[in-house]
Enzyme design. Sequence first.
Site, PDB file in Angstrom:
ATOM      1  N   GLU A 104       1.914  -2.684  14.382  1.00 48.13           N
ATOM      2  CA  GLU A 104       0.497  -2.982  14.565  1.00 48.13           C
ATOM      3  C   GLU A 104      -0.026  -3.348  13.184  1.00 48.13           C
ATOM      4  O   GLU A 104       0.105  -2.572  12.249  1.00 48.13           O
ATOM      5  CB  GLU A 104      -0.206  -1.757  15.142  1.00 48.13           C
ATOM      6  CG  GLU A 104      -1.629  -2.030  15.569  1.00 48.13           C
ATOM      7  CD  GLU A 104      -2.601  -1.181  14.815  1.00 48.13           C
ATOM      8  OE1 GLU A 104      -3.237  -1.709  13.877  1.00 48.13           O
ATOM      9  OE2 GLU A 104      -2.719   0.006  15.155  1.00 48.13           O
ATOM     10  N   CYS A 163      -8.409  -0.093  12.060  1.00 47.08           N
ATOM     11  CA  CYS A 163      -7.760  -1.319  12.548  1.00 47.08           C
ATOM     12  C   CYS A 163      -8.691  -2.118  13.432  1.00 47.08           C
ATOM     13  O   CYS A 163      -8.508  -3.317  13.611  1.00 47.08           O
ATOM     14  CB  CYS A 163      -6.519  -0.975  13.367  1.00 47.08           C
ATOM     15  SG  CYS A 163      -5.506   0.310  12.645  1.00 47.08           S
TER      16      CYS A 163
END
Lengths: 545, 545
Positions: free
Chosen positions: B269, B306
């Site tokens: 990720e 994120c």
Amino acid sequence: MSSTNDQTHHSLIAGAPVAGTDGTTRAVDPARNAASGPEFSLLDNGQVAEATRAAADAFAGFRTVTPEARAAFLETAAERIEQSGAEIIANAMRETGLPEARLQGELARTANQLRLFAKVARAGDHHGVRIEPALPDRKPLPRPDLRQRTLPLGPVAVFGASNFPLAFSVAGGDTASALAAGCPVVVKAHNAHPATSLLVGQALSAAVADHGLPAGVFSLVYGRGNAIGQALVSDPRIKAVGFTGSRRGGTALMATAAARPEPIPVFAEMSSVNPVFVLPSAIAGGRDALADGFVTSLNGSAGQLCTAPGLLFVPEGSDGDDLVSRVTEKLSAAAGTTMLTPDICSARVDGEKTLASVDGVGELGRGGDGDGSNAPAPAVYTTDVETFAKSPELSDEVFGAVCLVVRYASAGQLPSVAAELEGQLTATVWIGAGSDTDTGSGADHQSARDLLEALELRAGRVLFNGWPTGVDVGDAMVHGGPYPATSDGRSTSVGAAAIERFLRPVVYQNVPEALLPAPVRGHNPWNLTRRVDGATVVAGEEENA
Amino acid sequence: MSSTNDQTHHSLIAGAPVAGTDGTTRAVDPARNAASGPEFSLLDNGQVAEATRAAADAFAGFRTVTPEARAAFLETAAERIEQSGAEIIANAMRETGLPEARLQGELARTANQLRLFAKVARAGDHHGVRIEPALPDRKPLPRPDLRQRTLPLGPVAVFGASNFPLAFSVAGGDTASALAAGCPVVVKAHNAHPATSLLVGQALSAAVADHGLPAGVFSLVYGRGNAIGQALVSDPRIKAVGFTGSRRGGTALMATAAARPEPIPVFAEMSSVNPVFVLPSAIAGGRDALADGFVTSLNGSAGQLCTAPGLLFVPEGSDGDDLVSRVTEKLSAAAGTTMLTPDICSARVDGEKTLASVDGVGELGRGGDGDGSNAPAPAVYTTDVETFAKSPELSDEVFGAVCLVVRYASAGQLPSVAAELEGQLTATVWIGAGSDTDTGSGADHQSARDLLEALELRAGRVLFNGWPTGVDVGDAMVHGGPYPATSDGRSTSVGAAAIERFLRPVVYQNVPEALLPAPVRGHNPWNLTRRVDGATVVAGEEENA
């Protein structure tokens, strides 16, 4: 397709013929070693983009059709292929050397696969719906409304296989599962069977038109093998790749896909020697039937099946000796049959030579050469388990009817041998009656248990008391396995679960009901089986969520 | 862990400390820009194999435990982390600069994630059982007995994230989901929070011992960042990788994994700018709350989430101008907070400079610098949609509290802008009341529909009328998205479905009942929800299959 040879045929892009500018190709009839059938023009790499652009343009319209519309399209494709069946089979016989009965079976399987994926599309379990309704009073934080479903990845490139001109080719399992997922497909025709490919491609294109789907949902492109393959996989509009073929071909596509600015998944089915372990209890009796079954499995389709047995582990001792001599005897009565292409035949002949040249490997027996060209005799070699364990090259696939019999002293040697094998599509254990009961008793029970624990880690399919050739196409099949059997063992290329390769999940958070896509709407308009708060709610049995 | 600084601490391999031979490291307290806490010895690359060997040795014993045993282990891990909570949080505050309340929330989330995966392991849906019982009378061929289930891939390497020292780190979502799947885990500790890592690692190791599991089920290794990471991913015993971090770090691991003799999947990720589209109807009123929510989402955790909003699309015109001036006003009252490391801070400062230097981009407003070191002011820039569309660099992630406001003339411009975005973890739409009803009416309804169709193809999560920061951990969440948000959008790293990353299917064909693994046995001893002949049979409701 015209049945005359006068006309040059072309790629079929979004339903229309497109003449290639990179020369032409013709099939080779492998039984005669002679060019055969009409010419096919080859696209240059730049022309490939016409097909991928059409696929990308078709994606928005295709991905949003109802399950029923997608299913009906796949069923029409099956019907249209069956309608062209006689012409398809005649061309496939000429182009591949495969016998009529085999091709009839393969055509039926191809149509059945399309119908299986129609059923999969209609049932809709692949939407993978998970719903967590809002919990405004949850502490310490409220839970938003969350609704997960899958979406198709986008246009998929499919590479037809040489050894299954129908079932793993233009309208084969990769194409059927990608279409069922909602992905437009661009197929690279295998140059070994161009006319077969075109006939199937025309049937698929007609089904697209029958249902008023965007024409770019399907294209079939001809080109020079490696170059056009790399161009297709490099194309930014392509979002996934299905491939069945050699390890060299598959790993080349994997490297290209990984090096893209946006890497994409490659589902490559490549290489497997499909070890068969005969436990001592399996040959206390019934050795003749076992020898028969083995030779039939080895030599069928000239050994050109991904699941053909390339390794046979047989115990030392008199029962094992007797099994081996029966194999030798039956093999000597068997003959080779025409292989798919001269190149495949010469690779198989070379592979056999390499195998025969290894120290400690001896020839056990062979059959006769077949009629016509490219029909080498089936052959069986032998070695002992110690030689096998120290010679990794003995596990290399020889694509064709060549098998290595490995003699072992004790079943206790087998689990560690199995654990050292590369990834396989299949692994087989033969065990005698009396060991397969619910009581768990029997001479080889513990050996079989230990072997199974090793083999399930090395193969996608573990089978008992049967032969690995013949892959049932249904809901539970796995045709896959750890590398190098496939590029990534986390999927199957045969069976209903193959659709999962071409999907990814997305979650909708607090999206207004009127804007939600059908699979996740509260009243479940598509009547899907869904998870709600982590529990499965079977279609037709739910409350509104 | 000793709380004194006198002692050097070490990697924790299979439950025992192992001194590294490649020097030592210490944490840096980012608020003081000074080394802090004890020394940690660093493994050289060769020593990494001790951990992977232990993991490989532990695999056979760990993968075969019952669902209950695996679940109980994960629950104990959660308890042990909570028991060490005060010490963990004190060390994490010192090592990361994150405030206590945030870390308390993150610790609770970490424990909850472990409990979620205990629940997942206990329910067992991830076994993915599909059964097709034998049909001996089927024509033209009998159907064999086929039983599919999943198996864990093997040892998994997990790379802890800098920005979530608990929830995406040693016992974070990657570790919890891999353990739930039955994979031993080797965690590479993030060198920015070594003491936090060790405390959590000790809790996990203790849970392994509490339950008598093989010690190699869990190891925690310290080493020089890139080198040890490459060594871990190259190790043949490692079968999958979980990573949360930078695009550069993630793509380096992807390249290493793809180049192995046996390629393995990397679940990385990496990078997301999380666009937020404010439709005109959303700012007819309520602009003050919207501006408040935006600044809070942008500046929380110093923008080091994120899912922090890096792009805000706002309509031109007076309502848009008013929203923007409220944002500017609220921003000027906000202050920076300490970032995780000096390197992350300097990358963020450089990223802001690059953004500011693009032609057509202007500063809109900024807050104040925070107290102490490494606490730059949050900042917002602006441009118009035409400049945005022609400047791909404006979509690059600046990791920190920096956002670009893009002004657009008409909502009709947005779908094509959205379609050109790189893959994202999240995408957000704000729409006014009156457009979110079941009637599908309302000023922006069609714009929202078109935008949603574009955004669902570019993101793993699409949300309405909220802020993307804050990821609910449950059954339906997707924390993923097309590249470069993740290495491969076909999975999630948060939520129950994260377990699927670490599994592969295998089918048992005609395997005697006494040898079948529990998930696929006829009497369903684990009481799993299974598919039988393609239909879902919910646990407790089945006939024997």
